[in-house]
Design an enzyme around this catalytic site. Structure first.
Site, PDB file in Angstrom:
ATOM      1  N   LYS A  71     -13.379 -32.854   8.187  1.00  0.00           N
ATOM      2  CA  LYS A  71     -12.376 -31.770   7.478  1.00  0.00           C
ATOM      3  C   LYS A  71     -11.614 -30.658   8.568  1.00  0.00           C
ATOM      4  CE  LYS A  71     -16.610 -29.750   6.110  1.00  0.00           C
ATOM      5  NZ  LYS A  71     -17.625 -30.065   5.229  1.00  0.00           N
TER       6      LYS A  71
ATOM      7  N   LYS B 223     -20.638 -20.495  19.007  1.00  0.00           N
ATOM      8  CA  LYS B 223     -20.288 -19.649  18.139  1.00  0.00           C
ATOM      9  C   LYS B 223     -19.805 -18.342  18.755  1.00  0.00           C
ATOM     10  CE  LYS B 223     -22.834 -21.953  14.141  1.00  0.00           C
ATOM     11  NZ  LYS B 223     -24.184 -21.477  13.489  1.00  0.00           N
TER      12      LYS B 223
ATOM     13  N   LYS C  65     -13.364 -39.830  14.398  1.00  0.00           N
ATOM     14  CA  LYS C  65     -14.168 -39.733  13.001  1.00  0.00           C
ATOM     15  C   LYS C  65     -13.497 -38.930  12.054  1.00  0.00           C
ATOM     16  CE  LYS C  65     -17.723 -36.511  13.945  1.00  0.00           C
ATOM     17  NZ  LYS C  65     -19.279 -36.201  13.803  1.00  0.00           N
TER      18      LYS C  65
END
Ligand code: TRP
Length: 335
Positions: free
Chosen positions: A200, A114, A197
């Site tokens: 979004k 992050k 896979k």
């Protein structure tokens, strides 16, 4: 009889549920609520690490609740609540932070990732994400935490913090929670863009959402990546084609799958027909979810009731923990 283990998991309110989420996490939650004492919450405190505006935050949280209910979570079986409805979590987080060390927090992979992704916003909340997560878990004195592989290190931190607390105050207060990794029993749901896979972040058109209307589903499926067709009898299917068959595995009948498999193997398959059938089968599968999402979205009163009911139960349990912890630490009793 032994008490049922308490299961707890947090949900990040980021975007709509797609088939991949459903066959991954959500379906397992729905199963677990039948056999365990379950706590599922929306991790809205955690969302603040990315500084959302109040309107987006509220809208996302509501949408996630609606979609999880539509997917089968039952507020009379599982305790469904918002993290921020349990302010005691923040108090326990403060206590845990006193015993959490910079070095160990900096080593957490999700923190490093992050920090790399948002170099202009490496805030203390990001660094102490694992202590907040630990607080979520141990405040309900949970035993089992269903998480994906990406959260295992965070859960290991929770175990460390819980053990450290017990050791420091010479108590056997917090159960040491175990990860319940269901990645292995997951049905892997591929996306529609030919590889990888469903997700979004993989771009528009790759994922099919539970809240998606039939027209849009058909359009996406018809645009799914294929190739120019098989050239030899019984040849292996390339990834893009295998992906369409894998989707069929979860939504279509075995006769349908057999039919298209036979046609693939003798090189008479027509991808247009396969996609049409797949689209219809996905539409039939998602229709009940879609309709329920519509219904729930129009029923504010019910949603509020669910949220209040969850908050009440989760908070009562959390307050007991923090009351005990304050006493163990040596603070005055205030509630
Ligand atoms: N960190 C989890 C995620 O990113 C969400 C989460 C927050 C969580 N608190 C939790 C998961 C407690 C399990 C238990 O997906």
């Amino acid at each position: 009889m032994e008490k049922k283990p308490t299961v707890l998991s947090g949900i990040r309110p980021t975007g709509n549920l797609h088939l991949g989420n459903y066959f991954g996490a959500v379906r397992n939650f729905v199963k677990m609520q039948e056999t365990n004492e379950c706590y599922f919450f929306i991790a809205d405190y955690h969302m603040l690490t990315t500084h959302p505006n109040p309107k987006d935050l509220q809208g996302n949280v509501r949408q996630v609740i609606i979609e999880y209910l539509a997917a089968g979570l039952d507020p009379d079986k599982a305790t469904l609540y918002l993290q921020s409805d349990i302010p005691e979590t923040a108090e326990l987080y403060l206590f845990l932070n006193m015993n959490a060390y910079l070095g160990e927090l900096e080593r957490v992979t999700t923190f490093k990732e992050k920090a790399r992704k948002q170099p202009d916003n490496i805030n203390a909340g990001l660094l102490t994400y694992p202590t907040l997560m630990a607080s979520d878990i141990i405040i309900q004195r949970a035993h089992l935490v269903p998480v994906g592989k990406d959260q295992e290190q965070n859960l290991e931190m929770t175990r460390t913090f819980a053990r450290r607390f017990n050791r420091m105050y010479k108590v056997d207060y917090f159960p040491i929670p175990k990860a319940f990794n269901f990645d292995d029993e997951l049905v892997k749901i591929p996306g529609l863009d030919g590889s990888g896979k469903m997700g979004k972040s993989e771009g528009e058109g790759n994922a099919i959402f539970l809240c998606e209307d039939p027209k849009s589903i058909r359009k996406k499926v018809m645009r799914a990546v294929t190739d120019s067709g098989p050239e030899q009898m019984n040849q292996e299917k390339p990834e893009a084609i295998q992906n369409l068959f894998s989707l069929m595995e979860v939504v279509s009948s075995s006769e349908t799958i057999q039919f298209f498999d036979d046609h693939y193997n003798n090189c008479t398959i027509r991808y247009g027909d396969l996609k049409k059938q797949l689209a219809e089968d996905i539409v039939s599968f998602t229709r009940p979810f879609y309709e329920r999402i519509q219904e729930l979205s129009a029923n504010d009163e019910y949603i509020s009731r669910v949220i209040n009911q969850g908050a009440e139960k989760a908070r009562a349990n959390a307050m007991k923990t923090v009351r005990d912890v304050r006493e163990i630490i040596g603070f005055r009793k205030i509630y």
